[in-house]
Design a protein around this motif. Structure first.
Motif, PDB file in Angstrom:
ATOM      1  N   GLN A 119      20.626  30.903 -10.860  1.00 59.70           N
ATOM      2  CA  GLN A 119      19.723  32.010 -10.586  1.00 59.70           C
ATOM      3  C   GLN A 119      19.593  32.861 -11.846  1.00 59.70           C
ATOM      4  OE1 GLN A 119      20.266  33.950  -6.676  1.00 59.70           O
ATOM      5  NE2 GLN A 119      21.711  32.345  -6.189  1.00 59.70           N
ATOM      6  N   ALA A 139      21.979  30.343  -1.636  1.00 57.29           N
ATOM      7  CA  ALA A 139      21.361  31.148  -2.710  1.00 57.29           C
ATOM      8  C   ALA A 139      20.127  31.897  -2.205  1.00 57.29           C
ATOM      9  CB  ALA A 139      20.992  30.268  -3.895  1.00 57.29           C
ATOM     10  N   ASN A 189      15.369  34.956  -6.883  1.00 61.43           N
ATOM     11  CA  ASN A 189      15.656  33.730  -6.144  1.00 61.43           C
ATOM     12  C   ASN A 189      14.464  33.285  -5.299  1.00 61.43           C
ATOM     13  OD1 ASN A 189      15.890  35.668  -4.111  1.00 61.43           O
ATOM     14  ND2 ASN A 189      17.926  35.010  -3.423  1.00 61.43           N
ATOM     15  N   THR A 206      17.266  24.018  -5.805  1.00 59.12           N
ATOM     16  CA  THR A 206      17.829  23.297  -4.661  1.00 59.12           C
ATOM     17  C   THR A 206      16.870  22.286  -4.048  1.00 59.12           C
ATOM     18  OG1 THR A 206      17.084  24.941  -3.037  1.00 59.12           O
ATOM     19  CG2 THR A 206      19.218  25.324  -4.100  1.00 59.12           C
ATOM     20  N   THR A 249      15.681  29.663  -6.314  1.00 58.00           N
ATOM     21  CA  THR A 249      16.322  28.896  -5.242  1.00 58.00           C
ATOM     22  C   THR A 249      15.564  27.615  -4.899  1.00 58.00           C
ATOM     23  OG1 THR A 249      17.508  30.783  -4.332  1.00 58.00           O
ATOM     24  CG2 THR A 249      17.052  28.962  -2.821  1.00 58.00           C
TER      25      THR A 249
END
Length: 341
Positions: A171, A82, A106, A114, A110
């Motif tokens: 996202q 991503a 992102n 994550t 991101t």
């Protein structure tokens, strides 16, 4: 007398030399200012064809055409994780001013989704180039002419029947989708793709029922009569009144809020560079992008993509990014997208 004359001559020579050095010193900033000495990598933390990729390649073309850099600017897509692949690449490029990155949301989503070891503060802010809009798109062959038409269809269908295509998972596209689900009181099946270009193709092929692509990602399909915009996720309509399709302009697209979808979202299109960049290095890129923004090609991009043309540098830019980070953390938490600790 001979010794006195000799001393006077020596003094004059010393003063003349000092004056020459001083004069040279006053010209040093222009000649000694930092500039790239090898090709500059321009990282795009997203796939090809999307808004960030299109903007990066337009910038590359402008710089080449107008000879704004002595060294080439090389666009490199690093969309893995991503966009995490791209951000980590720049984060680890300490003291490397020959690597810059174009950012989108992102930058926040991101690391929040994550848990990768990255934060925007790991890089050096350069400039906000523009803010990008999001539009609710449907296939032009579908009967939906208004937001109400579309919302009624979503509500009438069994939950999960209607498919929303978007760039990536957890996202900005999916954040907007979740917000729509809450506002409508029904569920979509969200289908992630690598970039906005692919998303637009999927909508044209009717593999998905709707998207929230940026204007620049779907303008070609709109011109071609393949897709239809229903509303823009901003507080006010877009400013551009040049006809795009069927005599309609970006300005003619109503806000989603005015159509009963109380959702607003805009996205950063900005530049960062590697950590530990010096002021001279940052200043070089700030001036470079000012020159880019002054070209007719950039103005054409802003019109075709219906961008908000806000420009920021320095503390204003860093402050804006910090505020957006907090807002995205709230949005991600509400959507249930935060990485588990």
């Amino acid at each position: 007398m001979k010794r006195f004359a000799s001393n006077r001559l020596a003094s004059c020579l010393t003063l003349a030399a000092a004056a020459s050095i001083l004069a040279l010193g006053t010209s040093l900033p222009a000649s000694a200012a930092w500039e790239p000495v090898r090709p500059v990598e321009f990282i795009v933390p997203a796939g090809t064809g999307g808004g960030a990729d299109q903007m990066a390649r337009t910038i590359q073309g402008i710089i080449t055409k107008h000879n704004l850099m002595k060294q080439p600017l090389v666009v490199i897509n690093k969309s893995g994780g991503a966009g995490g692949e791209g951000f980590l690449d720049v984060k680890t490029a300490n003291n490397n001013p020959h690597k810059i990155i174009i950012t989108l949301s992102n930058l926040f989503t991101t690391p929040l989704a994550t848990g990768i070891p990255f934060n925007w503060k790991d890089m050096t802010p350069v400039a906000m180039l523009a803010l990008d809009e999001f539009v609710l798109w449907v296939n032009a062959d579908k009967p939906y002419k208004t937001v109400k038409d579309f919302v009624d269809a979503v509500k009438a269908a069994p939950p999960g029947t209607m498919k929303m295509g978007g760039t990536g998972s957890k996202q900005e596209d999916q954040i907007i989708t979740v917000a729509m689900e809450k506002a409508i009181g029904s569920k979509f099946t969200y289908i992630p793709y690598k970039g906005g270009g692919e998303v637009a193709v999927q909508l044209v092929g009717q593999h998905v029922d709707s998207t929230v692509n940026n204007p620049i990602e779907a303008v070609a399909q709109w011109r071609g009569g393949k897709v239809r915009p229903l509303c823009v996720f901003d507080s006010k309509p877009m400013a551009y009144d040049e006809p795009i399709a069927d005599g309609k302009s970006w300005k003619d697209i109503p806000t989603c809020k005015s159509q009963g979808l109380d959702i607003e979202y805009v996205m950063l299109r900005g530049i960062f560079m590697s950590p530990k960049a010096t002021k001279d290095q940052v200043d070089y890129y700030v001036e470079l992008f000012k020159k880019v923004r002054a070209t007719p090609e950039w103005q054409d991009l802003m019109k075709s993509g219906a961008f908000n043309t806000t420009f920021m540098t320095g503390g204003d830019y860093a402050g804006w990014v910090g505020t957006e980070e907090k807002r995205h953390e709230t949005l991600m938490k509400e959507a249930g997208f935060l990485a588990s600790n």
